[in-house]
Design a protein around this motif. Sequence first.
Motif, PDB file in Angstrom:
ATOM      1  N   ARG A 133       0.843  -1.188   0.000  1.00 16.45           N
ATOM      2  CA  ARG A 133       0.000   0.000   0.000  1.00 16.45           C
ATOM      3  C   ARG A 133       0.886   1.248   0.000  1.00 16.45           C
ATOM      4  NH1 ARG A 133      -2.624   0.403   4.712  1.00 16.45           N
ATOM      5  NH2 ARG A 133      -1.326  -1.112   5.779  1.00 16.45           N
ATOM      6  N   LEU A 134       0.557   2.208  -0.850  1.00 16.32           N
ATOM      7  CA  LEU A 134       1.374   3.422  -0.953  1.00 16.32           C
ATOM      8  C   LEU A 134       0.860   4.440   0.069  1.00 16.32           C
ATOM      9  CD1 LEU A 134       1.574   3.648  -4.867  1.00 16.32           C
ATOM     10  CD2 LEU A 134       3.199   2.591  -3.278  1.00 16.32           C
ATOM     11  N   VAL A 135       1.222   4.189   1.322  1.00 17.65           N
ATOM     12  CA  VAL A 135       0.737   5.044   2.415  1.00 17.65           C
ATOM     13  C   VAL A 135       1.904   5.387   3.346  1.00 17.65           C
ATOM     14  CG1 VAL A 135      -1.620   4.107   2.383  1.00 17.65           C
ATOM     15  CG2 VAL A 135       0.129   2.996   3.787  1.00 17.65           C
ATOM     16  N   GLY A 136       1.653   6.361   4.230  1.00 17.89           N
ATOM     17  CA  GLY A 136       2.690   6.834   5.149  1.00 17.89           C
ATOM     18  C   GLY A 136       3.266   5.736   6.027  1.00 17.89           C
ATOM     19  N   GLU A 137       2.398   4.802   6.489  1.00 21.04           N
ATOM     20  CA  GLU A 137       2.885   3.694   7.328  1.00 21.04           C
ATOM     21  C   GLU A 137       4.008   2.918   6.653  1.00 21.04           C
ATOM     22  OE1 GLU A 137      -0.100   0.670   8.471  1.00 21.04           O
ATOM     23  OE2 GLU A 137      -1.424   2.321   7.995  1.00 21.04           O
ATOM     24  N   LYS A 138       3.900   2.788   5.320  1.00 23.56           N
ATOM     25  CA  LYS A 138       4.903   2.021   4.569  1.00 23.56           C
ATOM     26  C   LYS A 138       6.053   2.914   4.124  1.00 23.56           C
ATOM     27  CE  LYS A 138       2.171  -1.647   4.561  1.00 23.56           C
ATOM     28  NZ  LYS A 138       2.455  -2.811   5.383  1.00 23.56           N
ATOM     29  N   ALA A 139       6.003   4.196   4.524  1.00 24.14           N
ATOM     30  CA  ALA A 139       6.996   5.193   4.102  1.00 24.14           C
ATOM     31  C   ALA A 139       7.116   5.234   2.580  1.00 24.14           C
ATOM     32  CB  ALA A 139       8.356   4.930   4.758  1.00 24.14           C
TER      33      ALA A 139
ATOM     34  N   SER B 247       9.127   0.580   5.940  1.00 25.39           N
ATOM     35  CA  SER B 247       7.945   0.890   6.767  1.00 25.39           C
ATOM     36  C   SER B 247       8.232   1.687   8.037  1.00 25.39           C
ATOM     37  CB  SER B 247       7.276  -0.406   7.203  1.00 25.39           C
ATOM     38  OG  SER B 247       7.047  -1.241   6.108  1.00 25.39           O
ATOM     39  N   ARG B 248       7.375   2.668   8.297  1.00 23.77           N
ATOM     40  CA  ARG B 248       7.424   3.370   9.588  1.00 23.77           C
ATOM     41  C   ARG B 248       6.777   2.493  10.657  1.00 23.77           C
ATOM     42  NH1 ARG B 248       6.266   7.802   6.209  1.00 23.77           N
ATOM     43  NH2 ARG B 248       8.112   9.100   6.137  1.00 23.77           N
ATOM     44  N   VAL B 249       5.661   1.851  10.268  1.00 21.81           N
ATOM     45  CA  VAL B 249       4.949   0.957  11.183  1.00 21.81           C
ATOM     46  C   VAL B 249       4.740  -0.364  10.455  1.00 21.81           C
ATOM     47  CG1 VAL B 249       2.819   0.618  12.502  1.00 21.81           C
ATOM     48  CG2 VAL B 249       3.629   2.940  12.051  1.00 21.81           C
ATOM     49  N   GLU B 250       5.101  -1.466  11.078  1.00 17.02           N
ATOM     50  CA  GLU B 250       4.869  -2.773  10.447  1.00 17.02           C
ATOM     51  C   GLU B 250       4.544  -3.790  11.529  1.00 17.02           C
ATOM     52  OE1 GLU B 250       3.703  -4.313   7.708  1.00 17.02           O
ATOM     53  OE2 GLU B 250       5.205  -3.165   6.600  1.00 17.02           O
ATOM     54  N   PRO B 251       3.243  -3.955  11.833  1.00 15.37           N
ATOM     55  CA  PRO B 251       2.848  -4.845  12.931  1.00 15.37           C
ATOM     56  C   PRO B 251       3.497  -6.234  12.826  1.00 15.37           C
ATOM     57  CG  PRO B 251       0.966  -3.614  12.147  1.00 15.37           C
ATOM     58  CD  PRO B 251       2.095  -3.280  11.223  1.00 15.37           C
ATOM     59  N   CYS B 252       3.429  -6.851  11.661  1.00 14.57           N
ATOM     60  CA  CYS B 252       4.161  -8.113  11.449  1.00 14.57           C
ATOM     61  C   CYS B 252       4.907  -7.996  10.130  1.00 14.57           C
ATOM     62  CB  CYS B 252       3.205  -9.306  11.411  1.00 14.57           C
ATOM     63  SG  CYS B 252       4.060 -10.821  10.965  1.00 14.57           S
TER      64      CYS B 252
ATOM     65  N   VAL C 256      14.881  -3.961   5.025  1.00 14.06           N
ATOM     66  CA  VAL C 256      13.790  -3.500   5.880  1.00 14.06           C
ATOM     67  C   VAL C 256      14.247  -2.483   6.905  1.00 14.06           C
ATOM     68  CG1 VAL C 256      12.709  -5.786   5.682  1.00 14.06           C
ATOM     69  CG2 VAL C 256      14.102  -5.280   7.689  1.00 14.06           C
ATOM     70  N   ARG C 257      13.307  -1.624   7.316  1.00 10.92           N
ATOM     71  CA  ARG C 257      13.584  -0.759   8.466  1.00 10.92           C
ATOM     72  C   ARG C 257      13.380  -1.591   9.729  1.00 10.92           C
ATOM     73  NH1 ARG C 257      10.101   2.746  11.428  1.00 10.92           N
ATOM     74  NH2 ARG C 257      11.507   3.584  12.988  1.00 10.92           N
ATOM     75  N   SER C 258      14.221  -1.364  10.747  1.00  4.51           N
ATOM     76  CA  SER C 258      14.126  -2.154  11.982  1.00  4.51           C
ATOM     77  C   SER C 258      12.933  -1.695  12.797  1.00  4.51           C
ATOM     78  CB  SER C 258      15.392  -1.970  12.816  1.00  4.51           C
ATOM     79  OG  SER C 258      16.484  -2.463  12.118  1.00  4.51           O
ATOM     80  N   THR C 259      11.790  -2.291  12.535  1.00  2.00           N
ATOM     81  CA  THR C 259      10.593  -1.956  13.315  1.00  2.00           C
ATOM     82  C   THR C 259       9.654  -3.159  13.351  1.00  2.00           C
ATOM     83  OG1 THR C 259       8.788  -0.363  13.568  1.00  2.00           O
ATOM     84  CG2 THR C 259       9.306  -1.016  11.338  1.00  2.00           C
ATOM     85  N   GLY C 260       8.843  -3.250  14.419  1.00  2.00           N
ATOM     86  CA  GLY C 260       7.789  -4.263  14.531  1.00  2.00           C
ATOM     87  C   GLY C 260       8.238  -5.644  14.104  1.00  2.00           C
ATOM     88  N   GLY C 261       7.409  -6.285  13.288  1.00  2.00           N
ATOM     89  CA  GLY C 261       7.679  -7.654  12.854  1.00  2.00           C
ATOM     90  C   GLY C 261       8.895  -7.763  11.939  1.00  2.00           C
ATOM     91  N   LEU C 262       9.286  -6.653  11.311  1.00  2.00           N
ATOM     92  CA  LEU C 262      10.464  -6.707  10.426  1.00  2.00           C
ATOM     93  C   LEU C 262      11.708  -6.972  11.268  1.00  2.00           C
ATOM     94  CD1 LEU C 262       9.668  -3.633   8.125  1.00  2.00           C
ATOM     95  CD2 LEU C 262       9.261  -6.051   7.663  1.00  2.00           C
ATOM     96  N   GLN C 263      11.721  -6.313  12.435  1.00  2.00           N
ATOM     97  CA  GLN C 263      12.834  -6.485  13.372  1.00  2.00           C
ATOM     98  C   GLN C 263      12.855  -7.924  13.921  1.00  2.00           C
ATOM     99  OE1 GLN C 263      12.993  -3.093  15.891  1.00  2.00           O
ATOM    100  NE2 GLN C 263      13.121  -4.352  17.723  1.00  2.00           N
ATOM    101  N   ASP C 264      11.674  -8.531  14.066  1.00  2.00           N
ATOM    102  CA  ASP C 264      11.603  -9.885  14.638  1.00  2.00           C
ATOM    103  C   ASP C 264      11.935 -10.979  13.626  1.00  2.00           C
ATOM    104  OD1 ASP C 264      10.759  -8.562  16.844  1.00  2.00           O
ATOM    105  OD2 ASP C 264       8.735  -9.396  16.918  1.00  2.00           O
TER     106      ASP C 264
ATOM    107  N   ASN D 139      17.838   1.864  10.137  1.00  2.00           N
ATOM    108  CA  ASN D 139      17.084   2.391  11.284  1.00  2.00           C
ATOM    109  C   ASN D 139      16.061   3.457  10.966  1.00  2.00           C
ATOM    110  OD1 ASN D 139      18.273   0.728  13.157  1.00  2.00           O
ATOM    111  ND2 ASN D 139      20.051   2.079  13.358  1.00  2.00           N
ATOM    112  N   ASN D 140      16.300   4.242   9.914  1.00  2.00           N
ATOM    113  CA  ASN D 140      15.435   5.405   9.705  1.00  2.00           C
ATOM    114  C   ASN D 140      14.726   5.350   8.356  1.00  2.00           C
ATOM    115  OD1 ASN D 140      16.419   6.740  12.154  1.00  2.00           O
ATOM    116  ND2 ASN D 140      18.346   6.823  10.993  1.00  2.00           N
TER     117      ASN D 140
END
Length: 471
Positions: A296-302, A373-378, A394-402, A418-419
């Motif tokens: 999705r081309l949205v802010g959450e996905k940066a 992604s700025r936000v990535e639940p999983c 990937v950016r180190s966040t949420g499920g990407l980090q896991d 990181n950013n």
Amino acid sequence: MEIIHVSAECYPVAKAGGLGDVVGALPKYQCQSGHIAKVVMPMYRTKFLYENEWTVDFKGSANLGNWFFDFTIIKESTNKLGFDLFLVDINGLLDRQKIYGYDDDSERFTAFQIAVVSWMSSWEHQPDVVHCHDHHCGLIPFMMRYCYDFTRLNLVPSVFTIHNAQYQGWMGWDKSRYIPRWDLWKRGMLEWADSINPLASAVKCASKVTTVSHSYMDELRFNSNGLEKLFEYEKGKCLGILNGIDNDVWDPATDKYLTEHFTVTEVTKGKQKNKEALCIQFGLDPEKPLFVFIGRLVGEKAAEILPDAIKSAIYSTKEQASFLILGSGDTAVEWQFQQMVEPYKGIFNAVIGYDETLSHKMYAGADFLLMPSRVEPCGLNQMYAMRYGTVPIVRSTGGLQDTVVDMGDTDGFGIRFNNATIFDVDYSIGRAVAVYQDKDQMQKMRQYMMQIDHSWESTVDEYTKVYESIQ
Ligand code: ADP
């Protein structure tokens, strides 16, 4: 156990993102492990509806405020998805082409939830657990507990899974009349920040709350679109369970959307053939590393940083990489990508829209998958990419980090930064172009990540433990 999943999406019936994939897979694997899992969702006008056989399971009626409506629950006759699938038909409200995006979505999903709860309370028996997914089903735990018409369900445990806490389904208090006669003393169980908040209500009312990765569960206490204090307060009943992927659907050796199949042993050759087909289709050079973005081309996905980050990387890598985008969303970002196609012909291409077939071909043919992604639940894309031997960036966040380990670390196979900035994306693409030259290293990383087990089988046990803890 009998588990009733309630959701707005379920692959292959109707899917807009990861929620659809999860609800299409988890019940199937729960049935395989001996449970009786069922899915109930709205009846949209999708291809799946017209191509399958249905029987009428229940007919009922209910009120949405002053509006009296009839509903019908139909069941897919052949159990072809591996679980019983029920669709709720409400004439004029749910039977539309798209899943979301209508002005009356609050009315649509509230009526859907009322129909589901009315149907369940008409049963002679009671299910062991009602498992609701995301805010479209967030009022169900409240209705089961505090609506006078559904007292039969008062003691049935409910689980609420958050796939994305950015969207909460906010409604003004004028819409409280939609909810069937309820205990007015319980107003606080519906409310957050002066409005009815279905996601917050579910967090308060459900017996247990899960989200789709451990890191995202931690993040919600610090960043959850206004609900931080609620997650801090309710942390005792919240836990993270990492999503699996459906290995029957996502397998490069059998994928029905691919013409060139491959296994882990012939990954390099197999991926090259898929890449060549993609490059011919989109006018790109198959000798260069291929970077893709699907989503999705949205802010959450940066997504809005990608046009400039890609231009910057084209310059910094001296045109030694190709890029292909598949997505839709923010019209300004769609427009920017479309504007890049002509000037960067042969290096860059973009498909604006939703295309399940092309997405599979891209996972198979790409060398690298971009997820800033700025936000990535999983995040499922990175797991599909791994299964198809595509290196996730990937950016180190949420499920990407896991799920992604940087190639600089022990047993690493991906690239992390990181950013969500042009600089970090550009720099990471540079690292990718460098490692792409090292054929042995690429092969090793591909083979390693293809063999990581992200299957649902182990995840099913984690959900079973949650259900058992609330019986
Ligand atoms: P989200 O649910 O936040 O959109 P996920 O990573 O959890 O993100 O899941 C995204 C799913 O949707 C994946 O199956 C991905 O392949 C698919 N997808 C997203 N956008 C598109 C698109 N434009 N065309 C095809 N599939 C898409």
